[in-house]
Design a protein around this motif. Structure first.
Motif: not given
Length: 66
Positions: A23, A25-26, A43, A46-49, A51
């Motif tokens: 994960m 951070n955006r 949005r 929120q952390p993002e997975e 790619k």
């Protein structure tokens, strides 16, 4: 043969989940927030997975996992 080193810059930026996903951070949530909508700002918090195309690079950064 010596142990392989973890890339510390990457270790500070990414976290590994219990299932092995990474994960991050955006980007874009720090400043110039007045023109961004509330939904977008929420949005960005929120952390993002990571790619799937970047997974091979993550494996190189963390030879032993996080």
């Amino acid at each position: 043969m010596p142990k392989m080193k973890t890339r510390k810059a990457a270790a500070k930026r990414f976290k590994q989940t219990g299932t092995g996903k990474f994960m991050h951070n955006r980007a874009g949530g720090r400043h110039i927030l007045t023109k961004k909508s509330a939904t977008r700002k929420r949005r960005l918090g929120q952390p993002e997975e990571i790619k799937s195309t970047e997974l091979s690079r993550m494996k190189a950064c963390f030879p032993y996992g996080l």
